[in-house]
Motif scaffolding. Sequence first.
Motif, PDB file in Angstrom:
ATOM      1  N   MET A   1       0.853  -1.178   0.000  1.00  0.00           N
ATOM      2  CA  MET A   1       0.000   0.000   0.000  1.00  0.00           C
ATOM      3  C   MET A   1       0.898   1.241   0.000  1.00  0.00           C
ATOM      4  O   MET A   1       1.882   1.285   0.720  1.00  0.00           O
ATOM      5  CB  MET A   1      -0.925  -0.011   1.224  1.00  0.00           C
ATOM      6  N   PRO A   2       0.538   2.252  -0.791  1.00  0.00           N
ATOM      7  CA  PRO A   2       1.389   3.443  -0.864  1.00  0.00           C
ATOM      8  C   PRO A   2       1.465   4.178   0.470  1.00  0.00           C
ATOM      9  O   PRO A   2       0.577   4.045   1.321  1.00  0.00           O
ATOM     10  CB  PRO A   2       0.714   4.308  -1.935  1.00  0.00           C
ATOM     11  N   GLN A   3       2.534   4.963   0.634  1.00  0.00           N
ATOM     12  CA  GLN A   3       2.718   5.735   1.873  1.00  0.00           C
ATOM     13  C   GLN A   3       1.648   6.807   2.024  1.00  0.00           C
ATOM     14  O   GLN A   3       1.215   7.095   3.126  1.00  0.00           O
ATOM     15  CB  GLN A   3       4.109   6.384   1.886  1.00  0.00           C
ATOM     16  N   THR A   4       1.264   7.426   0.915  1.00  0.00           N
ATOM     17  CA  THR A   4       0.228   8.455   0.974  1.00  0.00           C
ATOM     18  C   THR A   4      -0.937   8.052   0.075  1.00  0.00           C
ATOM     19  O   THR A   4      -0.779   7.264  -0.857  1.00  0.00           O
ATOM     20  CB  THR A   4       0.766   9.831   0.534  1.00  0.00           C
ATOM     21  N   LEU A   5      -2.094   8.586   0.396  1.00  0.00           N
ATOM     22  CA  LEU A   5      -3.319   8.244  -0.317  1.00  0.00           C
ATOM     23  C   LEU A   5      -4.072   9.515  -0.700  1.00  0.00           C
ATOM     24  O   LEU A   5      -4.048  10.503   0.033  1.00  0.00           O
ATOM     25  CB  LEU A   5      -4.226   7.402   0.588  1.00  0.00           C
ATOM     26  N   SER A   6      -4.794   9.433  -1.799  1.00  0.00           N
ATOM     27  CA  SER A   6      -5.698  10.522  -2.168  1.00  0.00           C
ATOM     28  C   SER A   6      -7.017  10.323  -1.428  1.00  0.00           C
ATOM     29  O   SER A   6      -7.273   9.251  -0.861  1.00  0.00           O
ATOM     30  CB  SER A   6      -5.939  10.508  -3.680  1.00  0.00           C
ATOM     31  N   ILE A   7      -7.862  11.315  -1.482  1.00  0.00           N
ATOM     32  CA  ILE A   7      -9.172  11.181  -0.833  1.00  0.00           C
ATOM     33  C   ILE A   7      -9.992  10.091  -1.525  1.00  0.00           C
ATOM     34  O   ILE A   7     -10.727   9.347  -0.876  1.00  0.00           O
ATOM     35  CB  ILE A   7      -9.922  12.533  -0.782  1.00  0.00           C
ATOM     36  N   GLY A   8      -9.822   9.956  -2.844  1.00  0.00           N
ATOM     37  CA  GLY A   8     -10.510   8.894  -3.573  1.00  0.00           C
ATOM     38  C   GLY A   8     -10.041   7.513  -3.138  1.00  0.00           C
ATOM     39  O   GLY A   8     -10.844   6.589  -2.994  1.00  0.00           O
ATOM     40  N   ASP A   9      -8.722   7.380  -2.924  1.00  0.00           N
ATOM     41  CA  ASP A   9      -8.178   6.112  -2.421  1.00  0.00           C
ATOM     42  C   ASP A   9      -8.767   5.790  -1.055  1.00  0.00           C
ATOM     43  O   ASP A   9      -9.168   4.656  -0.792  1.00  0.00           O
ATOM     44  CB  ASP A   9      -6.651   6.184  -2.299  1.00  0.00           C
ATOM     45  N   MET A  10      -8.796   6.796  -0.190  1.00  0.00           N
ATOM     46  CA  MET A  10      -9.354   6.593   1.156  1.00  0.00           C
ATOM     47  C   MET A  10     -10.799   6.112   1.063  1.00  0.00           C
ATOM     48  O   MET A  10     -11.209   5.202   1.772  1.00  0.00           O
ATOM     49  CB  MET A  10      -9.298   7.901   1.957  1.00  0.00           C
ATOM     50  N   GLY A  11     -11.557   6.745   0.170  1.00  0.00           N
ATOM     51  CA  GLY A  11     -12.952   6.378  -0.002  1.00  0.00           C
ATOM     52  C   GLY A  11     -13.118   4.953  -0.493  1.00  0.00           C
ATOM     53  O   GLY A  11     -13.941   4.200   0.027  1.00  0.00           O
ATOM     54  N   ARG A  12     -12.324   4.575  -1.496  1.00  0.00           N
ATOM     55  CA  ARG A  12     -12.421   3.215  -2.041  1.00  0.00           C
ATOM     56  C   ARG A  12     -12.018   2.168  -1.006  1.00  0.00           C
ATOM     57  O   ARG A  12     -12.699   1.157  -0.841  1.00  0.00           O
ATOM     58  CB  ARG A  12     -11.550   3.088  -3.289  1.00  0.00           C
ATOM     59  N   ILE A  13     -10.935   2.410  -0.306  1.00  0.00           N
ATOM     60  CA  ILE A  13     -10.433   1.430   0.658  1.00  0.00           C
ATOM     61  C   ILE A  13     -11.422   1.212   1.806  1.00  0.00           C
ATOM     62  O   ILE A  13     -11.607   0.096   2.279  1.00  0.00           O
ATOM     63  CB  ILE A  13      -9.054   1.875   1.205  1.00  0.00           C
ATOM     64  N   ARG A  35      -1.441  19.219   2.303  1.00  0.00           N
ATOM     65  CA  ARG A  35      -1.775  19.380   0.886  1.00  0.00           C
ATOM     66  C   ARG A  35      -0.525  19.179   0.032  1.00  0.00           C
ATOM     67  O   ARG A  35       0.572  19.511   0.443  1.00  0.00           O
ATOM     68  CB  ARG A  35      -2.347  20.775   0.628  1.00  0.00           C
ATOM     69  N   SER A  36      -0.767  18.657  -1.150  1.00  0.00           N
ATOM     70  CA  SER A  36       0.327  18.482  -2.108  1.00  0.00           C
ATOM     71  C   SER A  36       0.642  19.833  -2.750  1.00  0.00           C
ATOM     72  O   SER A  36      -0.077  20.820  -2.536  1.00  0.00           O
ATOM     73  CB  SER A  36      -0.078  17.478  -3.188  1.00  0.00           C
ATOM     74  N   ALA A  37       1.690  19.851  -3.576  1.00  0.00           N
ATOM     75  CA  ALA A  37       2.045  21.075  -4.302  1.00  0.00           C
ATOM     76  C   ALA A  37       0.891  21.524  -5.192  1.00  0.00           C
ATOM     77  O   ALA A  37       0.701  22.719  -5.412  1.00  0.00           O
ATOM     78  CB  ALA A  37       3.312  20.847  -5.124  1.00  0.00           C
ATOM     79  N   GLY A  38       0.108  20.567  -5.673  1.00  0.00           N
ATOM     80  CA  GLY A  38      -1.064  20.881  -6.497  1.00  0.00           C
ATOM     81  C   GLY A  38      -2.311  21.153  -5.676  1.00  0.00           C
ATOM     82  O   GLY A  38      -3.415  21.201  -6.209  1.00  0.00           O
ATOM     83  N   ARG A  41      -5.439  16.980  -1.165  1.00  0.00           N
ATOM     84  CA  ARG A  41      -5.256  16.373   0.153  1.00  0.00           C
ATOM     85  C   ARG A  41      -4.359  15.141   0.017  1.00  0.00           C
ATOM     86  O   ARG A  41      -4.544  14.341  -0.895  1.00  0.00           O
ATOM     87  CB  ARG A  41      -6.606  15.950   0.733  1.00  0.00           C
ATOM     88  N   VAL A  42      -3.432  14.989   0.953  1.00  0.00           N
ATOM     89  CA  VAL A  42      -2.519  13.844   0.953  1.00  0.00           C
ATOM     90  C   VAL A  42      -2.683  13.135   2.296  1.00  0.00           C
ATOM     91  O   VAL A  42      -2.263  13.646   3.336  1.00  0.00           O
ATOM     92  CB  VAL A  42      -1.053  14.298   0.751  1.00  0.00           C
ATOM     93  N   TYR A  43      -3.301  11.962   2.260  1.00  0.00           N
ATOM     94  CA  TYR A  43      -3.592  11.215   3.478  1.00  0.00           C
ATOM     95  C   TYR A  43      -2.490  10.205   3.779  1.00  0.00           C
ATOM     96  O   TYR A  43      -1.835   9.693   2.882  1.00  0.00           O
ATOM     97  CB  TYR A  43      -4.936  10.489   3.348  1.00  0.00           C
ATOM     98  N   THR A  44      -2.332   9.901   5.056  1.00  0.00           N
ATOM     99  CA  THR A  44      -1.330   8.942   5.513  1.00  0.00           C
ATOM    100  C   THR A  44      -2.021   7.677   6.010  1.00  0.00           C
ATOM    101  O   THR A  44      -3.255   7.616   6.106  1.00  0.00           O
ATOM    102  CB  THR A  44      -0.509   9.542   6.667  1.00  0.00           C
ATOM    103  N   GLN A  45      -1.226   6.699   6.368  1.00  0.00           N
ATOM    104  CA  GLN A  45      -1.763   5.469   6.933  1.00  0.00           C
ATOM    105  C   GLN A  45      -2.483   5.748   8.252  1.00  0.00           C
ATOM    106  O   GLN A  45      -3.449   5.060   8.588  1.00  0.00           O
ATOM    107  CB  GLN A  45      -0.641   4.442   7.142  1.00  0.00           C
TER     108      GLN A  45
END
Length: 136
Positions: A1-13, A35-38, A41-45
Motif C-alpha cells: 500500500m502506498p505511503q500516501t493516499l488521495s481522498i478517492g483512495d481513502m474512499g475506495r479502501i 496538501r500536495s504542491a497541487g 489532500r494527501v492522506y497517511t496510513q
Amino acid sequence: MPQTLSIGDMGRITDTKVETIRYYERAGLLPAPPRSAGNYRVYTQEHLSRLRFIRRARELGFPLDQVRVLLDLAAHTDRSCEQVDAVAREHVMEIDRKIRDLRSLRQELSELLKQCQHGKIGECRIIDALGPGAAQ
C-alpha cells in the motif's frame, strides 16, 4: 500500500464517500491532511486507520459525539478502559430504548391494521390516527 493516499483512495479502501470524509474532517473527527504542491489532500496510513475506526464505530451505531470520545480515549492506550465501557454501556441503553420504542410503534400500527375494514379512505383508521383532516 502506498505511503500516501488521495481522498478517492481513502474512499475506495474504506467504502466511504468523499463527501463523508470531508464531513469527518470538518467535524474534527479526522485531522485535516497536508496538501500536495497541487493543493490536493494527501492522506497517511494514520488517517486511514482513524477513518476505519470511525467507520466501524458508525456501523455499530455510535453517534458522532460518542465516536469523538472513543477516538480521544483510544489515543491514551495506557489508561483504564472503564470510560470506554461506560460509553459502550450508554450506547447499549440507547439501543434498548429504541428497540422498546420500535416495538411499541409496531404494536400500535398492527392494531390499526387489524381495524382496517378495506372501505373508503374517509373511514380509514390509519389516516384518522395520523390526524383527522390532515390530508386537506
